[in-house]
Design an enzyme around this catalytic site. Structure first.
Site, PDB file in Angstrom:
ATOM      1  N   GLY A 186     -21.617   4.930  -3.512  1.00 49.15           N
ATOM      2  CA  GLY A 186     -20.494   5.349  -4.350  1.00 49.15           C
ATOM      3  C   GLY A 186     -20.196   4.241  -5.345  1.00 49.15           C
ATOM      4  O   GLY A 186     -21.105   3.545  -5.796  1.00 49.15           O
ATOM      5  N   ASN A 187     -18.935   4.050  -5.666  1.00 46.19           N
ATOM      6  CA  ASN A 187     -18.585   3.025  -6.655  1.00 46.19           C
ATOM      7  C   ASN A 187     -19.117   1.655  -6.247  1.00 46.19           C
ATOM      8  O   ASN A 187     -19.831   0.997  -7.009  1.00 46.19           O
ATOM      9  CB  ASN A 187     -17.060   2.988  -6.849  1.00 46.19           C
ATOM     10  CG  ASN A 187     -16.636   1.856  -7.761  1.00 46.19           C
ATOM     11  OD1 ASN A 187     -16.539   0.714  -7.344  1.00 46.19           O
ATOM     12  ND2 ASN A 187     -16.405   2.156  -9.023  1.00 46.19           N
ATOM     13  N   ALA A 188     -18.798   1.227  -5.022  1.00 49.48           N
ATOM     14  CA  ALA A 188     -19.196  -0.119  -4.592  1.00 49.48           C
ATOM     15  C   ALA A 188     -20.719  -0.211  -4.421  1.00 49.48           C
ATOM     16  O   ALA A 188     -21.363  -1.123  -4.963  1.00 49.48           O
ATOM     17  CB  ALA A 188     -18.485  -0.472  -3.285  1.00 49.48           C
ATOM     18  N   GLY A 189     -21.313   0.732  -3.703  1.00 48.46           N
ATOM     19  CA  GLY A 189     -22.737   0.651  -3.381  1.00 48.46           C
ATOM     20  C   GLY A 189     -23.644   0.825  -4.584  1.00 48.46           C
ATOM     21  O   GLY A 189     -24.630   0.090  -4.744  1.00 48.46           O
ATOM     22  N   TYR A 190     -23.321   1.782  -5.444  1.00 54.26           N
ATOM     23  CA  TYR A 190     -24.175   2.013  -6.611  1.00 54.26           C
ATOM     24  C   TYR A 190     -24.203   0.770  -7.509  1.00 54.26           C
ATOM     25  O   TYR A 190     -25.270   0.287  -7.907  1.00 54.26           O
ATOM     26  CB  TYR A 190     -23.708   3.245  -7.403  1.00 54.26           C
ATOM     27  CG  TYR A 190     -24.231   3.267  -8.819  1.00 54.26           C
ATOM     28  CD1 TYR A 190     -25.608   3.304  -9.064  1.00 54.26           C
ATOM     29  CD2 TYR A 190     -23.360   3.205  -9.907  1.00 54.26           C
ATOM     30  CE1 TYR A 190     -26.104   3.281 -10.366  1.00 54.26           C
ATOM     31  CE2 TYR A 190     -23.848   3.189 -11.205  1.00 54.26           C
ATOM     32  CZ  TYR A 190     -25.222   3.218 -11.431  1.00 54.26           C
ATOM     33  OH  TYR A 190     -25.712   3.179 -12.708  1.00 54.26           O
ATOM     34  N   LYS A 202       0.862  -1.190   0.000  1.00 55.18           N
ATOM     35  CA  LYS A 202       0.000   0.000   0.000  1.00 55.18           C
ATOM     36  C   LYS A 202       0.889   1.228   0.000  1.00 55.18           C
ATOM     37  O   LYS A 202       2.026   1.173   0.495  1.00 55.18           O
ATOM     38  CB  LYS A 202      -0.891   0.015   1.254  1.00 55.18           C
ATOM     39  CG  LYS A 202      -2.192   0.755   1.061  1.00 55.18           C
ATOM     40  CD  LYS A 202      -3.174  -0.059   0.252  1.00 55.18           C
ATOM     41  CE  LYS A 202      -4.485   0.620   0.030  1.00 55.18           C
ATOM     42  NZ  LYS A 202      -5.460  -0.274  -0.608  1.00 55.18           N
ATOM     43  N   GLY A 243     -24.260   3.227   1.572  1.00 56.33           N
ATOM     44  CA  GLY A 243     -23.224   3.817   0.712  1.00 56.33           C
ATOM     45  C   GLY A 243     -23.670   3.709  -0.734  1.00 56.33           C
ATOM     46  O   GLY A 243     -24.180   2.663  -1.164  1.00 56.33           O
TER      47      GLY A 243
HETATM   48  P1  NAD Z   1     -16.895   5.999  -2.788  1.00 57.47           P
HETATM   49  O1  NAD Z   1     -16.182   7.180  -2.277  1.00 57.47           O
HETATM   50  O2  NAD Z   1     -17.148   5.866  -4.257  1.00 57.47           O
HETATM   51  O3  NAD Z   1     -18.343   5.897  -2.074  1.00 57.47           O
HETATM   52  C1  NAD Z   1     -18.519   5.962  -0.693  1.00 57.47           C
HETATM   53  C2  NAD Z   1     -20.002   6.122  -0.406  1.00 57.47           C
HETATM   54  O4  NAD Z   1     -20.189   6.094   1.005  1.00 57.47           O
HETATM   55  C3  NAD Z   1     -20.584   7.441  -0.888  1.00 57.47           C
HETATM   56  O5  NAD Z   1     -21.869   7.216  -1.424  1.00 57.47           O
HETATM   57  C4  NAD Z   1     -20.700   8.258   0.395  1.00 57.47           C
HETATM   58  O6  NAD Z   1     -21.737   9.214   0.347  1.00 57.47           O
HETATM   59  C5  NAD Z   1     -21.038   7.163   1.369  1.00 57.47           C
HETATM   60  N1  NAD Z   1     -20.815   7.565   2.760  1.00 57.47           N
HETATM   61  C6  NAD Z   1     -19.842   8.346   3.272  1.00 57.47           C
HETATM   62  N2  NAD Z   1     -20.039   8.524   4.584  1.00 57.47           N
HETATM   63  C7  NAD Z   1     -21.154   7.829   4.898  1.00 57.47           C
HETATM   64  C8  NAD Z   1     -21.885   7.625   6.093  1.00 57.47           C
HETATM   65  N3  NAD Z   1     -21.496   8.198   7.237  1.00 57.47           N
HETATM   66  N4  NAD Z   1     -22.975   6.832   6.045  1.00 57.47           N
HETATM   67  C9  NAD Z   1     -23.380   6.272   4.904  1.00 57.47           C
HETATM   68  N5  NAD Z   1     -22.740   6.439   3.740  1.00 57.47           N
HETATM   69  C10 NAD Z   1     -21.649   7.214   3.746  1.00 57.47           C
HETATM   70  O7  NAD Z   1     -16.109   4.736  -2.226  1.00 57.47           O
HETATM   71  P2  NAD Z   1     -16.127   3.239  -2.766  1.00 57.47           P
HETATM   72  O8  NAD Z   1     -15.028   3.059  -3.725  1.00 57.47           O
HETATM   73  O9  NAD Z   1     -17.522   2.864  -3.136  1.00 57.47           O
HETATM   74  O10 NAD Z   1     -15.705   2.477  -1.425  1.00 57.47           O
HETATM   75  C11 NAD Z   1     -16.644   2.170  -0.410  1.00 57.47           C
HETATM   76  C12 NAD Z   1     -16.053   1.103   0.500  1.00 57.47           C
HETATM   77  O11 NAD Z   1     -15.708  -0.026  -0.288  1.00 57.47           O
HETATM   78  C13 NAD Z   1     -14.779   1.521   1.240  1.00 57.47           C
HETATM   79  O12 NAD Z   1     -14.753   0.896   2.491  1.00 57.47           O
HETATM   80  C14 NAD Z   1     -13.688   0.959   0.351  1.00 57.47           C
HETATM   81  O13 NAD Z   1     -12.491   0.726   1.071  1.00 57.47           O
HETATM   82  C15 NAD Z   1     -14.340  -0.339  -0.096  1.00 57.47           C
HETATM   83  N6  NAD Z   1     -13.717  -0.888  -1.303  1.00 57.47           N
HETATM   84  C16 NAD Z   1     -13.899  -0.299  -2.516  1.00 57.47           C
HETATM   85  C17 NAD Z   1     -13.274  -0.839  -3.621  1.00 57.47           C
HETATM   86  C18 NAD Z   1     -13.461  -0.254  -4.992  1.00 57.47           C
HETATM   87  O14 NAD Z   1     -12.955  -0.842  -5.954  1.00 57.47           O
HETATM   88  N7  NAD Z   1     -14.164   0.851  -5.132  1.00 57.47           N
HETATM   89  C19 NAD Z   1     -12.462  -1.986  -3.502  1.00 57.47           C
HETATM   90  C20 NAD Z   1     -12.313  -2.571  -2.249  1.00 57.47           C
HETATM   91  C21 NAD Z   1     -12.936  -2.005  -1.156  1.00 57.47           C
END
Ligand code: NAD
Length: 415
Positions: free
Chosen positions: A219-223, A105, A217
């Site tokens: 964002g990328n993962a949740g959407y 990392k 959530g």
């Molecule tokens: P992102 O920044 O795209 O999205 C994060 C989402 O969480 C946003 O919708 C934001 O509004 C929401 N959020 C922030 N604070 C919040 C709260 N207090 N309550 C509810 N929602 C809240 O991030 P991401 O890439 O989707 O990552 C989300 C999680 O998934 C993280 O823990 C990240 O480490 C993990 N993850 C992501 C990936 C990836 O490829 N994107 C890979 C491995 C792990």
């Protein structure tokens, strides 16, 4: 104080796993600390002509199974202990996914929101200048993470290629598609997690068609989890949320339309025809599957006993505290632990490296197919281990991951 140091958490998780496996003490000692840490001070010329010195790190945790792999974060509150912990977790993630890579990392303490594109480019290139002799497609391969983008990966790859005197696309993943990125990377984390959910639903006797899902959530993962759960498996996503709050509709939500709404308003909250709920309420909804996809430590001793979902698929890193884990365990909730559930992202990053080496690029269908196979096998290996050792899925994921790393270390004669 210590409780909040993520690296101490990572070490104590390893210690617990070592006890279950009866791990040899020499191996345990090696695995408790990173193999190598690079600390650097990076002078960058700012737009106003002054020089600002940024502190940066790269931690290469364990490379027994192959070149190390892990993202680079640009964050004002970055700490070396966070980077160490994330590097350890990358080691276990690559191992549980059975991709031939170790864990690493990187991070730079900076606030990218306050920097111009030019300043970010100069910082990215300088970061690579400091570590280029210690990274490479066969040594250590960075990727994007918090606040680092495909554009930043493109600058870093370009800098490394210039310094090494040849095009080296495979030095970094998460590149733009036009520059050696892989098809299917965008939704890989969510898609991979859902492939595991599909297997878990069979194990738990849940019919995915019309299964009720809540996702924290957006964002990328949740959407993408919301979009793919409904479009691929016909699930009913009844609740989603972001940092401003959540929305609920028992008839099911249209992820695409909500995403469009969020793009124009800045939040999912207030989407017409839905009921507003809090993030806390979302976690306790009467659903079949809960997918935390935002922050760490959201399922705690305070709400674990109110959780009704039968499967928790942890797309977020570290959403469940150890105390909550115990409660959920007793309730018989089936957890797909974070470094297994969200390993689809790094798996497709690995596919990107493979395609860069080959200089031949796969179509999306092939990426999906290979990802499905990897996630399905990884899930079943962990499930089998959980049953064999009579331990929960999180501990089983550790046993599988650490076991493979240990096997590689022994075969290489490191102990
Ligand atoms: P992102 O920044 O795209 O999205 C994060 C989402 O969480 C946003 O919708 C934001 O509004 C929401 N959020 C922030 N604070 C919040 C709260 N207090 N309550 C509810 N929602 C809240 O991030 P991401 O890439 O989707 O990552 C989300 C999680 O998934 C993280 O823990 C990240 O480490 C993990 N993850 C992501 C990936 C990836 O490829 N994107 C890979 C491995 C792990």
């Amino acid at each position: 104080m210590h409780k909040y140091n993520p690296f101490l958490t990572a070490q104590s998780q390893l210690d617990e796993c070592a006890a279950i496996m009866n791990l040899d003490s020499s191996l345990h000692a090696i695995l408790r600390v990173p193999k190598r840490e690079i600390h650097m001070n990076i002078p960058v010329k700012m737009d106003d002509g002054t020089i600002k010195v940024f502190q940066g790190f790269r931690v290469q945790y364990n490379d027994s199974r192959g070149p190390t792999k892990g993202g680079i974060r640009f964050h004002p509150e970055e700490t070396i202990d966070t980077v160490r912990a994330l590097a350890a977790w990358m080691t276990w993630k690559c191992s549980v996914a059975d991709i031939p890579l170790g864990g690493a990392k990187g991070g730079v303490i900076c606030d990218p929101k306050k920097m111009s594109q030019g300043e970010l480019e100069r910082l990215s290139r300088s970061y690579i200048q400091q570590i280029w002799q210690l990274i490479g497609p066969e040594m250590d391969v960075p990727a994007p993470d918090v606040y680092t983008t495909p554009q930043i990966m493109a600058w870093m790859m370009d800098e490394y290629s210039k310094l090494s005197g040849k095009n080296q696309f495979g030095v970094i993943t998460g590149k733009p598609l036009a520059l050696g990125g892989s098809a299917g990377r965008e939704d890989a984390t969510a898609r991979g997690g859902l492939y595991a959910v599909k297997e878990a639903s069979i194990e738990c006797g849940i019919n995915l068609k019309d299964a009720k899902i809540a996702i924290q959530g957006f964002g990328n993962a949740g959407y993408y989890a919301a979009l793919l759960a409904s479009t691929i498996y016909g699930c009913r996503v009844v609740a989603v949320s972001d940092s401003k709050g959540g929305i609920y509709d028992q008839k099911g939500l249209d992820a695409q339309k909500i995403n469009d709404y969020k793009s124009s308003t800045g939040s999912v909250v207030g989407y017409p025809g839905t009921q507003n709920i809090s993030n806390e309420e979302l976690l306790e909804l009467d659903v079949d599957i809960l997918i935390p996809s935002a922050l760490e430590n959201v399922i705690t001793i305070n709400n674990a006993s109110n959780i009704k979902a039968r499967i928790i698929a942890e797309l977020a890193n570290g959403p469940t505290t150890p105390e909550a884990d115990e409660i959920l365990d007793k309730k018989g909730v089936h957890i797909i632990p974070d470094f297994l559930c969200n390993s689809g992202g790094v798996t497709v990053s690995y596919f990107e490296m493979v395609q860069n080496f080959y200089m031949y690029y796969w179509d999306e269908a092939k990426v999906h197919d290979n990802l499905n196979r990897k996630m399905t096998v990884a899930y079943h290996n962990v499930l089998k281990t959980a049953k064999e050792y009579h331990i929960n899925m999180r501990k089983a994921a550790y046993v599988v991951a650490v076991g493979r790393v240990v096997e590689a270390m022994k075969l290489r004669g490191w102990v």
